[in-house]
Design a protein around this motif. Sequence first.
Motif, short mmCIF file in Angstrom:
data_model
loop_
_atom_site.label_atom_id
_atom_site.label_comp_id
_atom_site.label_asym_id
_atom_site.label_seq_id
_atom_site.Cartn_x
_atom_site.Cartn_y
_atom_site.Cartn_z
N HIS A 188 0.81 -1.18 -0.01
CA HIS A 188 0.02 -0.03 0.15
C HIS A 188 0.82 1.23 -0.05
O HIS A 188 0.57 2.22 -0.53
N CYS A 189 2.25 1.14 0.85
CA CYS A 189 2.85 2.34 0.79
C CYS A 189 4.21 1.91 1.01
O CYS A 189 4.59 0.76 1.80
N CYS A 190 5.06 2.51 0.16
CA CYS A 190 6.52 2.29 0.46
C CYS A 190 7.11 3.05 1.65
O CYS A 190 6.39 3.75 2.30
N ALA A 191 8.57 2.53 2.00
CA ALA A 191 9.00 3.26 3.19
C ALA A 191 9.20 4.78 2.82
O ALA A 191 9.26 5.31 1.75
N SER A 192 9.10 5.54 3.99
CA SER A 192 9.41 6.98 3.94
C SER A 192 10.70 7.54 3.33
O SER A 192 10.40 8.49 2.64
N THR A 193 11.77 6.75 3.45
CA THR A 193 12.96 7.11 2.93
C THR A 193 12.81 7.05 1.30
O THR A 193 12.96 7.81 0.82
N LEU A 194 12.24 6.17 0.99
CA LEU A 194 11.98 6.01 -0.61
C LEU A 194 11.01 6.82 -0.96
O LEU A 194 11.40 7.30 -2.18
N ASP A 196 10.62 9.82 0.10
CA ASP A 196 11.42 10.94 -0.06
C ASP A 196 12.25 11.27 -1.21
O ASP A 196 12.29 11.98 -2.06
N ARG A 197 12.83 10.07 -1.75
CA ARG A 197 13.76 9.82 -2.85
C ARG A 197 12.73 10.15 -3.93
O ARG A 197 13.30 10.62 -5.16
N ILE A 198 11.62 9.60 -4.14
CA ILE A 198 10.77 9.60 -5.31
C ILE A 198 10.52 10.94 -5.56
O ILE A 198 10.30 11.43 -6.63
N ALA A 200 11.84 13.44 -4.81
CA ALA A 200 12.89 14.24 -4.94
C ALA A 200 13.54 13.89 -6.59
O ALA A 200 14.57 14.70 -6.92
N GLY A 201 12.89 13.13 -6.86
CA GLY A 201 13.15 12.72 -8.31
C GLY A 201 14.49 11.86 -8.44
O GLY A 201 15.21 11.67 -9.53
N THR A 202 14.89 11.10 -7.42
CA THR A 202 16.31 10.31 -7.29
C THR A 202 15.90 8.79 -6.89
O THR A 202 16.86 8.05 -6.85
N GLY A 203 14.52 8.49 -6.98
CA GLY A 203 14.28 7.19 -6.60
C GLY A 203 14.39 6.33 -7.86
O GLY A 203 14.43 6.61 -8.99
#
Length: 203
Positions: A188-194, A196-198, A200-203
Amino acid sequence: MIYITGDTHGDFTRFSAKRLRRTGMELTKEDYIIICGDFGLCWAKDKTFEYHCKNFAEKPYTILWVQGNHENYDMIGEYPLEEWHGGKARHIIRDKVILLERGQVFEIDGKTFFTFGGASSHDIQGGILDRQTVDFAEQKRRADRNYLPYRILQESWWPQELPTEGELQEGLRNLERYHYEVDYVITHCCASTLQDRINAGTG
């Protein structure tokens, strides 16, 4: 064919035959639609639930879903666990609407799916209120006065939205059986760190 979609929150208009045809989708009994949490079917055993159950029972395809954070976990728990396509599942409507439990690996249409539903509710700035507490009415008034969203224990929020240690360990054991390689992860939901990366366009 397997199709995947996000939250429906009890609004199932996207599954109407007319809407599907408009997108060029003619689904058959061989097809599956996977909903990644917050399905909204299991919320209350009322006439609306009965209507939707009858409607889904008549669909040619099968709905599969994992839990979100907005689910009635007490109601879900009333349905027994069964083995289905290699993992534990709950048949909400026999062979038509099937909940895929956390930490399972399912083999469907020649592909492997690791399922791990649930998430932490974000809409609880006004608190998780309990009707059994003496100051429930005052807490509710305070949240309403400050326009803060809140949830009510066992009515609109359940602690089971987050996985237990047992579910986490079962997920690891099942992944180990597949050498930690599956075709798809359904959650349903990925990790908060991931997230943030998505974002920010870095995931």
